[in-house]
Scaffold this active site. Structure first.
Site, mmCIF file in Angstrom:
data_model
loop_
_atom_site.group_PDB
_atom_site.id
_atom_site.type_symbol
_atom_site.label_atom_id
_atom_site.label_comp_id
_atom_site.label_asym_id
_atom_site.label_seq_id
_atom_site.Cartn_x
_atom_site.Cartn_y
_atom_site.Cartn_z
ATOM 1 N N SER A 1 -4.384 3.040 6.650
ATOM 2 C CA SER A 1 -5.399 2.881 5.612
ATOM 3 C C SER A 1 -5.923 4.231 5.141
ATOM 4 O O SER A 1 -6.425 4.362 4.026
ATOM 5 C CB SER A 1 -6.558 2.031 6.148
ATOM 6 O OG SER A 1 -6.093 0.734 6.489
ATOM 7 N N ASP B 1 8.532 -5.415 -7.883
ATOM 8 C CA ASP B 1 7.248 -4.767 -7.597
ATOM 9 C C ASP B 1 6.551 -4.396 -8.897
ATOM 10 O O ASP B 1 7.183 -3.887 -9.837
ATOM 11 C CB ASP B 1 7.482 -3.504 -6.765
ATOM 12 C CG ASP B 1 7.918 -3.830 -5.356
ATOM 13 O OD1 ASP B 1 7.050 -4.148 -4.544
ATOM 14 O OD2 ASP B 1 9.139 -3.769 -5.082
ATOM 15 N N THR C 1 -6.682 -3.303 6.517
ATOM 16 C CA THR C 1 -7.282 -4.016 7.636
ATOM 17 C C THR C 1 -8.634 -4.625 7.263
ATOM 18 O O THR C 1 -9.225 -4.303 6.234
ATOM 19 C CB THR C 1 -7.499 -3.059 8.819
ATOM 20 O OG1 THR C 1 -8.437 -2.037 8.414
ATOM 21 C CG2 THR C 1 -6.201 -2.403 9.254
ATOM 22 N N ARG D 1 -3.066 -7.606 -2.309
ATOM 23 C CA ARG D 1 -4.154 -7.886 -1.368
ATOM 24 C C ARG D 1 -4.646 -9.335 -1.433
ATOM 25 O O ARG D 1 -4.740 -10.015 -0.414
ATOM 26 C CB ARG D 1 -5.291 -6.901 -1.652
ATOM 27 C CG ARG D 1 -6.269 -6.707 -0.557
ATOM 28 C CD ARG D 1 -7.011 -5.393 -0.748
ATOM 29 N NE ARG D 1 -6.398 -4.304 -0.017
ATOM 30 C CZ ARG D 1 -6.696 -3.027 -0.185
ATOM 31 N NH1 ARG D 1 -7.577 -2.670 -1.090
ATOM 32 N NH2 ARG D 1 -6.111 -2.103 0.550
#
Length: 391
Positions: free
Chosen positions: A135, A99, A368, A246
């Protein structure tokens, strides 16, 4: 501007493509069979064998710094590799990575967590999402309370990728309630917490093959030295972790969509109705053409996001675009491909239904559709990004 891959990038792309075709795609029937019988997609031994072959090919830690034994090929190459690997649903990733926020650890943490993760000796996961804070990260309820030289963590995290298999978790917890309530951003800290410190994981069953976890923290004691980064500085680490992943969602959607589109093209040449291949029908041709155009558009947005990172620039705006457009494009393409295949596409004889279920997740995790639109619109309305400028 040079809108073509370099010779090195073409070589890497072709090498990865051959690896996928020769080593991964032949395993698809086995993976489908295992998943449908409730077994792991790939055995640990098979995964280890595949990663060994990948390492021998020189693709160990695509973006891992060379000082840790990685290839350090950059984000553009990461995008290319992600697209090629996503052309199969066999759950394989090139090893030798960790990560991105683990690199913020101090020397002791790097020795204990980062290097073993890169070497494949330990598995990590990142935990920020909660039942009431997806979120809306400002609504985090998990707390960490100082008790002498330890922090006591209580709370629940949910939909954590890799949470069932992880040896340790990087968990975001509120360490200053007043500051967090006032700002929504400050007052949270990231802790590295070993599984044997007491947290538990519970499998969450989903409509796809993704099996996330709920993590339970019940008076889990963590030593002071396990703070990752700075005290009360966890929010920025969390955003960096999410932001990095993302645009990769868009890259994966492109790879899957390209494979699916080729399946549709091949099928439309073979399947005949009323004496002619369905590929001769305008209704089918338009679906193929629309899919090809959207894949190409998504590809350039994703490559721009990767290129921007390679320049050391902030790519968050374009990353949101890449994630939003790429994931929706993938859903549209898999839907068209299923329609082109008709009843056969809906059966489990073909893997289209599996991709159909997996694709629906792309529009939800790592932010989302609605969150991506909010970010993009906010940047434009506040003037952070100007209409017409290169981004």
């Amino acid at each position: 501007m040079y809108l073509r891959l370099t010779d090195e990038q073409k070589m890497v792309q072709e090498t990865i493509r051959k690896f996928v075709e020769n080593e991964l795609i032949p395993l698809e029937n086995e993976v489908l069979r295992n998943e449908r019988e409730g077994r792991p997609s790939l055995s640990p031994a098979k995964l280890e064998e595949l990663q060994r072959k990948a390492k021998e090919s020189g693709f160990w830690g695509i973006n891992t710094p060379s000082e840790y034994g990685g290839a350090d090929l950059g984000q553009m190459m990461q995008a290319i590799v992600s697209m090629e690997v996503a052309k199969t649903f066999v759950p394989f990733t090139f090893g030798g990575s960790a990560d991105n926020i683990l690199y913020y650890g101090n020397e002791e943490q790097k020795e204990k967590y980062l290097i073993p993760t890169i070497n494949g000796e330990k598995k990590s996961c990142f935990a920020m999402t909660e039942p009431d804070a997806g979120s809306d990260t400002q609504n985090i309820k998990t707390t960490a309370v100082k008790d002498r030289d330890e922090w006591v963590i209580n709370g629940e995290k949910t939909f954590i990728t890799g949470g069932n298999e992880a040896d340790f978790v990087m968990v975001i917890a509120v360490t200053d309630k007043e500051r967090h309530q006032q700002t929504g951003r400050e007052g949270v800290t990231c802790f590295i917490v070993d599984r044997d410190m007491g947290w538990k994981s519970e499998y969450i069953d989903t409509m796809g093959e993704w099996g996330p976890a709920a993590l339970i923290f019940d008076n889990v004691r963590v030593p002071e030295e396990n703070i990752l980064g700075e005290l009360h500085g966890g929010y920025n680490l969390g955003l960096e972790w999410i932001g990095f992943a993302r645009w990769i969602v868009g890259a994966r959607a492109i790879g899957a969509a390209e494979r699916l589109l080729q399946m549709a093209i091949d099928y439309s040449k073979e399947r005949k109705t009323f004496g002619r291949p369905i590929g001769d029908r305008q209704a089918i041709q338009w679906q193929i053409a629309d899919s090809a155009i959207e894949i190409e558009a998504a590809k350039w947005i994703v490559l721009n996001a990767a290129f921007t990172l390679d320049q050391g620039e902030d790519n968050r705006h374009i990353a949101s675009m890449a994630k939003l457009y790429g994931s929706n494009m993938g859903n549209r393409v898999v839907d068209r491909v299923m329609q082109i295949h008709g009843g056969m596409g809906y059966t489990r004889e073909l893997p289209i239904e599996r991709w159909y279920r997996e694709a629906r997740l792309w529009r939800i995790y790592d932010g989302t559709d609605e969150i991506q639109r909010m970010i993009i619109a906010r940047n434009l309305l506040k003037g952070h990004v100007k209409v017409g400028q290169f981004i």
